[in-house]
Design a protein around this motif. Structure first.
Motif, PDB file in Angstrom:
ATOM      1  N   PHE A   1       0.821  -1.202   0.000  1.00  0.00           N
ATOM      2  CA  PHE A   1       0.000   0.000   0.000  1.00  0.00           C
ATOM      3  C   PHE A   1       0.865   1.266   0.000  1.00  0.00           C
ATOM      4  CE2 PHE A   1      -2.637  -3.385   1.596  1.00  0.00           C
ATOM      5  CZ  PHE A   1      -3.885  -3.129   1.059  1.00  0.00           C
TER       6      PHE A   1
ATOM      7  N   GLY B   1       0.358  -2.085  -5.116  1.00  0.00           N
ATOM      8  CA  GLY B   1      -1.041  -1.677  -5.071  1.00  0.00           C
ATOM      9  C   GLY B   1      -1.421  -0.652  -6.111  1.00  0.00           C
TER      10      GLY B   1
ATOM     11  N   ALA C   1      -4.813   4.519  -1.776  1.00  0.00           N
ATOM     12  CA  ALA C   1      -5.974   3.762  -1.300  1.00  0.00           C
ATOM     13  C   ALA C   1      -7.270   4.472  -1.676  1.00  0.00           C
ATOM     14  CB  ALA C   1      -5.888   3.571   0.209  1.00  0.00           C
TER      15      ALA C   1
ATOM     16  N   ASP D   1      -8.982  -0.010   1.049  1.00  0.00           N
ATOM     17  CA  ASP D   1      -8.948   0.016  -0.403  1.00  0.00           C
ATOM     18  C   ASP D   1      -9.865  -1.052  -0.991  1.00  0.00           C
ATOM     19  OD1 ASP D   1      -8.113   0.896  -2.910  1.00  0.00           O
ATOM     20  OD2 ASP D   1      -6.052   0.213  -2.691  1.00  0.00           O
TER      21      ASP D   1
ATOM     22  N   SER E   1      -1.668  -6.314   3.584  1.00  0.00           N
ATOM     23  CA  SER E   1      -0.317  -5.778   3.771  1.00  0.00           C
ATOM     24  C   SER E   1       0.592  -6.842   4.391  1.00  0.00           C
ATOM     25  CB  SER E   1      -0.360  -4.550   4.685  1.00  0.00           C
ATOM     26  OG  SER E   1      -0.764  -4.931   5.993  1.00  0.00           O
TER      27      SER E   1
END
Length: 135
Positions: free
Chosen positions: A39, A45, A49, A95, A111
């Protein structure tokens, strides 16, 4: 008349099945595939987010949920419990794992902090089966 009863029975059965299915989603204990996500800025990612437009530390137990579970942001900043082989960890939803862009419908994208807290062996890192519930 007989045809109406058959149609009513079919529709009632479909409604009951959908209601039970929705209740299971809302009450938790959902089977899922947990994947690793970064993240942080520049991480796997992609962008920031969805819930707050920010990047987050991989040392924080956070997740992105598949679109149906993310539910148009209704789970933003809510906690979920993730269960793996007798262990559990509480993580915050920050997210969406967008199912319209290739994310499967059963993903908890977590994560590194989540993976570490669940003590998943490094040989299983990447993708593993878990269950989760609302906290």
């Amino acid at each position: 008349m007989k045809q109406s009863i058959v149609i009513f029975s079919i529709l009632f059965s479909l409604f009951a099945a959908l209601t039970i299915s929705w209740a299971n989603v809302e009450s938790g204990n959902m089977a899922a595939t947990m994947t690793i996500n970064s993240f942080e800025k520049g991480g796997s990612g992609g962008g920031a987010a969805e819930c707050d437009g920010k990047y987050h530390s991989n040392n924080t137990p956070i997740v992105a949920l598949s679109s149906r579970w993310y539910n148009h942001g209704k789970r933003c900043f809510k906690s979920i419990n993730i269960y793996y082989k007798g262990r559990s960890v509480k993580a915050t939803v920050v997210d969406e794992c967008d199912s319209s862009r290739g994310c499967a419908n059963d993903i908890v994208d977590a994560s590194l902090a989540v993976w570490n807290a669940l003590a998943v062996s490094k040989g299983e890192w990447g993708e593993t089966k878990v269950t989760w519930s609302d906290a």
